[in-house]
Scaffold this motif. Structure first.
Motif, short mmCIF file in Angstrom:
data_model
loop_
_atom_site.label_atom_id
_atom_site.label_comp_id
_atom_site.label_asym_id
_atom_site.label_seq_id
_atom_site.Cartn_x
_atom_site.Cartn_y
_atom_site.Cartn_z
N LEU A 1 0.83 -1.21 0.00
CA LEU A 1 0.00 0.00 0.00
C LEU A 1 0.86 1.26 0.00
O LEU A 1 0.51 2.26 -0.64
CB LEU A 1 -0.93 -0.01 1.22
CG LEU A 1 -2.02 -1.09 1.19
CD1 LEU A 1 -2.67 -1.22 2.56
CD2 LEU A 1 -3.06 -0.78 0.13
N LEU A 2 2.00 1.22 0.69
CA LEU A 2 2.90 2.37 0.70
C LEU A 2 3.55 2.56 -0.67
O LEU A 2 3.82 3.70 -1.09
CB LEU A 2 3.97 2.19 1.78
CG LEU A 2 3.48 2.30 3.22
CD1 LEU A 2 4.61 1.99 4.20
CD2 LEU A 2 2.93 3.71 3.50
N TYR B 1 -4.57 10.69 -0.29
CA TYR B 1 -4.35 10.25 1.09
C TYR B 1 -4.97 8.89 1.39
O TYR B 1 -4.80 8.37 2.50
CB TYR B 1 -4.90 11.29 2.07
CG TYR B 1 -4.03 12.51 2.19
CD1 TYR B 1 -3.07 12.61 3.18
CD2 TYR B 1 -4.17 13.57 1.30
CE1 TYR B 1 -2.26 13.73 3.29
CE2 TYR B 1 -3.37 14.70 1.39
CZ TYR B 1 -2.41 14.77 2.40
OH TYR B 1 -1.61 15.87 2.50
N ILE B 2 -5.70 8.30 0.45
CA ILE B 2 -6.43 7.07 0.80
C ILE B 2 -5.49 5.89 1.02
O ILE B 2 -5.73 5.06 1.92
CB ILE B 2 -7.50 6.72 -0.26
CG1 ILE B 2 -6.88 6.44 -1.62
CG2 ILE B 2 -8.53 7.82 -0.36
CD1 ILE B 2 -7.89 5.93 -2.63
N SER C 1 -4.89 3.74 4.39
CA SER C 1 -5.10 2.30 4.41
C SER C 1 -3.87 1.56 4.93
O SER C 1 -3.98 0.60 5.70
CB SER C 1 -5.44 1.80 3.00
OG SER C 1 -6.63 2.39 2.53
N ALA C 2 -2.69 2.03 4.52
CA ALA C 2 -1.45 1.42 5.02
C ALA C 2 -1.35 1.57 6.53
O ALA C 2 -0.92 0.64 7.23
CB ALA C 2 -0.24 2.06 4.34
N GLY C 3 -1.76 2.73 7.04
CA GLY C 3 -1.74 2.94 8.49
C GLY C 3 -2.68 1.99 9.22
O GLY C 3 -2.34 1.45 10.28
N GLY D 1 -3.16 -3.23 12.40
CA GLY D 1 -3.45 -4.65 12.46
C GLY D 1 -2.21 -5.47 12.77
O GLY D 1 -2.27 -6.45 13.52
N LEU D 2 -1.08 -5.08 12.19
CA LEU D 2 0.19 -5.75 12.49
C LEU D 2 0.54 -5.60 13.96
O LEU D 2 0.98 -6.56 14.61
CB LEU D 2 1.30 -5.16 11.61
CG LEU D 2 2.74 -5.58 11.92
CD1 LEU D 2 2.90 -7.08 11.77
CD2 LEU D 2 3.71 -4.85 10.99
N GLY D 3 0.34 -4.39 14.51
CA GLY D 3 0.60 -4.18 15.93
C GLY D 3 -0.28 -5.05 16.81
O GLY D 3 0.19 -5.62 17.82
N LEU D 4 -1.55 -5.18 16.44
CA LEU D 4 -2.47 -6.02 17.21
C LEU D 4 -2.05 -7.49 17.12
O LEU D 4 -2.10 -8.22 18.13
CB LEU D 4 -3.89 -5.84 16.68
CG LEU D 4 -4.98 -6.67 17.36
CD1 LEU D 4 -5.01 -6.43 18.86
CD2 LEU D 4 -6.34 -6.34 16.75
#
Length: 395
Positions: A292-293, A368-369, A373-375, A380-383
Motif C-alpha cells: 500500500l505504501l 491520502y487514501i 489504508s497502510a496505516g 493490524g500488524l501491531g495487534l
C-alpha cells in the motif's frame, strides 16, 4: 471415514468438491455485482447513493445470517446450510428477472432489487463457512489451513470471473440472462449438494453461545478487518485513484492484485502449518502495508501495479492464518460458530471501507487514501504482535 481419503492426492480432490459450493455461490454474487449499480442509476434513474445503499444491503443480511449458519453447522452439519444457500441463490435470479421486467416502474423494480440483495446476503451468510466446515469434518482438522486457503481462492476467483462474465451477459441478454444463469447455477449446486453425505460434529458436549464464541475470536477478527481495509481500498478506489492522476488501465491493478493473491494462497498454503498462524499473519500484514505504501508514494502507474501485486500477496494468507488460530481458541463443538463469527469481521471491513476511505478522500483528497489504508493495516500488524506476545506468555 474412508481411509483412502487421508492420502494427500485424495484430500486435495475431496476438499475441492466441497469448496466448489463456495465457487458457485460467489460466482452468482459476482454476476450482478458490476451491472446492478449501473442499472439502478442509468436504467431506473436513481442516484448513486441509492445504488450504493441497495448493493450494501447484501452485507447487512450476510452479517445476521452468519450466526444462524454457525449454529446450524454445529447442530445439524453443514449440508443443510449449503442446500438452503443454493436455494437462496436460485431465488435471487427469479427476483432479478422480475426487476428487469418491471423496469418501466422504477420504484417497483427497485423493490425487487432490494429483495434480491437481501436474499443474496442470506445465501452468502449460509455458504460462507459451510463448505469450509464440511471439508474439515470430511478430511480432517490437520488440513484446516489448506482448506481455508483453497476456499479463499474459490471465492475471490469466482467473484472476478462472475463479475467479468456478468458484464458480457448483461450486454447481450440484459438482467434476464444474468437471472436465468443464477437460477441454473443455484439449482445445479442444490442438486449436487444433495448427492453428498452430510457430516456432523463428533463433539457432542454442549457448545457455547454464538456471542461468547464471537468474543473469543474477536481479537483475530479485528486483525483480519484491519487487513481487509487494504484490499477494500484497492477493489473500491483504485480506478478512481488512477483517474485522479490521469493514469490509464486502473482496472489492471485489480487483475494484478487478484493474480498475486491466488499465487500466494496456492504456493504458500503450507507455511501456516509450519510456522504458525499468528507469525504468518504478522509477515503478511507487513507485506500488505509495504504494498500500500508503494502505491501511495509511487509516481507512475507501473509502480502502482507493483504495489497492487505486493498488497495482494500480503493479503493472501491473512484470512487462513488467523482463522486457524481463531478456531483453536474455542471448543471443538463450536467450530462452525467460530468460523462464522470470524467471517463477520471481513464483512464488517468491506462494509465500512467505502464510507470510511471515501470520507478520507472527501476531507483530505484522493492522494491520502492509500497512506491511510497502510496505516490501518499497520495497526493490524501491531495487534497481531500483541496477540503473539500474549500467546508466548501463556506457553
Amino acid at each position: 471415514m474412508d481411509k483412502t481419503m487421508k492420502r494427500p492426492e485424495n484430500v486435495n480432490v475431496s476438499l475441492l468438491t466441497y469448496v466448489s459450493f463456495t465457487f458457485l455461490g460467489y460466482f452468482i454474487i459476482g454476476l450482478s455485482l458490476s451491472v446492478l449499480p449501473i442499472f439502478i442509476n442509468k436504467s431506473l434513474g436513481f442516484s448513486l447513493v441509492v445504488a450504493g445503499l441497495v448493493i450494501s444491503l447484501q452485507y447487512v443480511s450476510t452479517f445476521f445470517l452468519r450466526a444462524y449458519s454457525g449454529k446450524m453447522i454445529d447442530g445439524k452439519g453443514p449440508k443443510p446450510a449449503v442446500l438452503y444457500s443454493m436455494l437462496g441463490f436460485s431465488l435471487t435470479g427469479i427476483f432479478l428477472i422480475m426487476a428487469y421486467y418491471f423496469k418501466a416502474s422504477p420504484s417497483l423494480s427497485l423493490i425487487f432489487l432490494i429483495i434480491t440483495r437481501l436474499l443474496t446476503g442470506c445465501a452468502e451468510g449460509l455458504v460462507g463457512a459451510s463448505p469450509i466446515n464440511w471439508a474439515i469434518m470430511a478430511v480432517g482438522e490437520e488440513h484446516t489451513a489448506k482448506i481455508i486457503s483453497y476456499n479463499g481462492v474459490a471465492s475471490y476467483g469466482a467473484l472476478a470471473i462472475g463479475a467479468s462474465l456478468g458484464i458480457l451477459i448483461e450486454h447481450d441478454f440484459s438482467l434476464y440472462g444474468i437471472g436465468m444463469l443464477s437460477i441454473m447455477m443455484g439449482t445445479a449446486g442444490f442438486l449436487y449438494a444433495r448427492t453428498k453425505r452430510n457430516v456432523t460434529n463428533p463433539n457432542t458436549q454442549e457448545g457455547q453461545s454464538f456471542w461468547k464464541v464471537l468474543r473469543k475470536v474477536a481479537p483475530f477478527g479485528a486483525c483480519l478487518a484491519l487487513g481487509g481495509l487494504g484490499f477494500a481500498s484497492i477493489s473500491t478506489f483504485i480506478t478512481l485513484y488512477y483517474n485522479y492522476f490521469h493514469w490509464n488501465n486502473g482496472a489492471l491493478c485489480l487483475s494484478v492484485f487478484g493474480g498475486l493473491f491466488v499465487i500466494g494462497r496456492l504456493v504458500f498454503s503450507n507455511v501456516i502449518k509450519n510456522y504458525g498462524g499468528i507469525r504468518v499473519a504478522m509477515v503478511c500484514l507487513l507485506v500488505e502495508t509495504t504494498g500500500l505504501l508503494i502505491i501511495a508514494f509511487g509516481n507512475n502507474p507501473e509502480i502502482a501495479l507493483v504495489g497492487a501485486g505486493v498488497t495482494g500477496l500480503g493479503f493472501s494468507l491473512i484470512f487462513p492464518a488467523l482463522g486457524v488460530v481463531a478456531i483453536k481458541s474455542v471448543p471443538a463443538s463450536n467450530q462452525g460458530s467460530a468460523l462464522a463469527g470470524y467471517g463477520l469481521f471481513i464483512d464488517l471491513s468491506l462494509g465500512v471501507a467505502g464510507p470510511l476511505i471515501g470520507g478520507v478522500a472527501d476531507v483530505y483528497g484522493m492522494a491520502y487514501i492509500f497512506p491511510f489504508s497502510a496505516g490501518m493495516v499497520f495497526i493490524g500488524l501491531g495487534l497481531a504482535y500483541l496477540l503473539k506476545r500474549k500467546s508466548d506468555l501463556q506457553i
